[in-house]
Enzyme design. Structure first.
Site, PDB file in Angstrom:
ATOM      1  CB  SER A 272      -0.943   0.011   1.218  1.00 39.51           C
ATOM      2  OG  SER A 272      -0.216   0.179   2.427  1.00 39.51           O
TER       3      SER A 272
ATOM      4  CG  ASN B 132      -2.716   6.436   1.296  1.00 37.16           C
ATOM      5  OD1 ASN B 132      -3.038   5.699   0.369  1.00 37.16           O
ATOM      6  ND2 ASN B 132      -2.922   7.741   1.266  1.00 37.16           N
TER       7      ASN B 132
ATOM      8  CE1 TYR C 258      -7.605  -0.861   5.651  1.00 37.31           C
ATOM      9  CE2 TYR C 258      -8.920   0.956   6.506  1.00 37.31           C
ATOM     10  CZ  TYR C 258      -7.694   0.429   6.137  1.00 37.31           C
ATOM     11  OH  TYR C 258      -6.577   1.187   6.250  1.00 37.31           O
TER      12      TYR C 258
ATOM     13  CB  THR D 204       0.404 -10.327   2.348  1.00 38.48           C
ATOM     14  OG1 THR D 204      -0.491  -9.325   1.855  1.00 38.48           O
ATOM     15  CG2 THR D 204      -0.322 -11.670   2.335  1.00 38.48           C
TER      16      THR D 204
END
Length: 379
Positions: free
Chosen positions: A92, A94, A132, A275
């Site tokens: 990601s 941000n 989410y 992950t």
């Protein structure tokens, strides 16, 4: 000679100054299980890892992706510094942390940024929303000094969470997320932290590298602007990116005992520190389990680990083996494969996520200068 030695030591010291230690802590899954909440949570929120990469909304990112994360680092925001525990997430882009404006239960057990206590904070009227699987993280965008190791990024844009999804994340060991992927996938067009580090010449090289220790060993880190060559004694294999969004590469095939079993015609893979497991398309997972002689639930007798073969990833003409000691997880005397299926949308092709299970075996270099991933086998 003495001058050269001194310069070398200074350079070395600077490299180590940009190292962020990662500590291993209890995963959210473990915490929920201990509190008797795991089964209820999983019933309420069916989990598909692919949702992080194929969102229904452009900025969508399922927080369940961090269910098994155990590696966290510390950053600070503001003047004087307010410290936060974050996931350094190459999946990601941000940066966000909880704020004092957040009244969600999930914020109640975490550090919250207070802009009124920072003399360098600059507010905006811009909002941030990241969807989410359990709801949305909504908040506002602001600018402040973000300190990562000894690197001070002035006027870094970040999200101040006002709501966070789900009461379950009350138990999470991390406060927020620092994304290390490309600007193209950043919500609200916010410039990622590492992009500002590069633009402001705060790093010696436009790359960062990650080492994740195995089991309970210490020493995991993210190193900004440098490669620690004590971890590259086996050489570095450089792999070009196939997309400048996530750290995405092309795999040639995945084989067992010298025979390609899945991804036979090539497929895509994302190297993702955010992950924890190996995420595999459902059909490929079933084929892989069959080739390994393991049932559909992925469970295996712990005594059978030594008889399992390596899973070999063929990438850019080179072989990257993953031994059973890496892809089998033991928990409370039970063993299971660290693989999880995911539903990849039709037309997107076959996509794999090479998470921490894979990264444990390789020192990984994320090179923005050349848009490549470097892998060096650790053992």
């Amino acid at each position: 000679m003495k001058l050269l030695l001194l310069l070398g030591l200074v350079t070395l010291a600077q490299c180590f100054a940009l190292r962020v230690p990662l500590r291993k802590a209890k995963s959210l899954r473990q915490s929920l299980k201990e509190h008797g909440l795991l089964e209820h949570y999983l019933r309420q929120h069916p989990y598909n890892p692919a949702a992080k990469y194929f969102p229904t909304l452009l900025s969508s990112e399922p927080l369940q992706n961090f269910m098994d994360m155990q590696y966290f680092g510390t950053i600070s925001i503001g003047t004087p510094a307010q410290e936060f525990t974050v996931i350094f997430d190459t999946g990601s882009s941000n940066l966000w942390v909880p704020s004092v404006y957040c009244s969600s239960p999930a914020c109640g057990n975490h550090k919250r940024f207070n802009p009124e206590k920072s003399s360098t904070f600059v507010g905006t009227n811009e909002s941030l929303s990241i969807a989410y699987g359990t709801g949305s993280m909504t908040g506002i965008l602001g600018y402040d000094t973000v300190t990562v190791s000894d690197i001070k990024v002035i006027n870094q844009i970040f999200g101040l969470a006002e709501t966070e999804p789900g009461t379950s994340f009350y138990y999470a060991a991390f406060d927020g997320i620092l994304g290390l992927a490309f600007p193209s996938i950043s919500s609200s067009g916010a410039t990622p932290v590492f992009d500002n580090m590069m633009t402001e010449d705060l790093v010696a090289r436009d790359l960062f590298s990650v080492y994740l220790s195995k089991n309970e060993q210490k020493g995991s880190f993210v190193l900004f602007g440098a490669i620690d060559h004590s971890y590259t004694t086996n050489g570095i294999s450089w792999i070009p990116l196939s997309a400048e969004t996530y750290w995405q590469i092309t795999m040639d095939s995945v084989s067992i005992a010298g025979v390609p079993v899945v991804c036979s015609n090539g497929c895509q893979a994302i190297v993702d520190t955010g992950t924890s497991l190996l995420a595999v398309p459902n059909q490929a997972l079933n084929t892989l389990l069959g080739a390994l002689g393991v049932g559909s639930n992925g469970e295996i007798s712990c005594s059978a680990i030594s008889s399992l073969p390596d899973i070999v990833f063929h990438i850019n003409g080179q072989a990257f083996p993953l031994p059973p000691s890496a892809y089998v997880m033991e928990n409370d005397g039970y063993c299971s494969l660290g693989l999880q299926g995911m539903n990849v949308p039709t037309g997107s092709g076959e996509l794999w996520i090479l998470g921490d299970i894979f990264i444990h075996e390789y020192y990984v270099i994320f090179n923005r200068a050349n848009n490549m991933v470097g892998l060096s086998r650790l053992h």
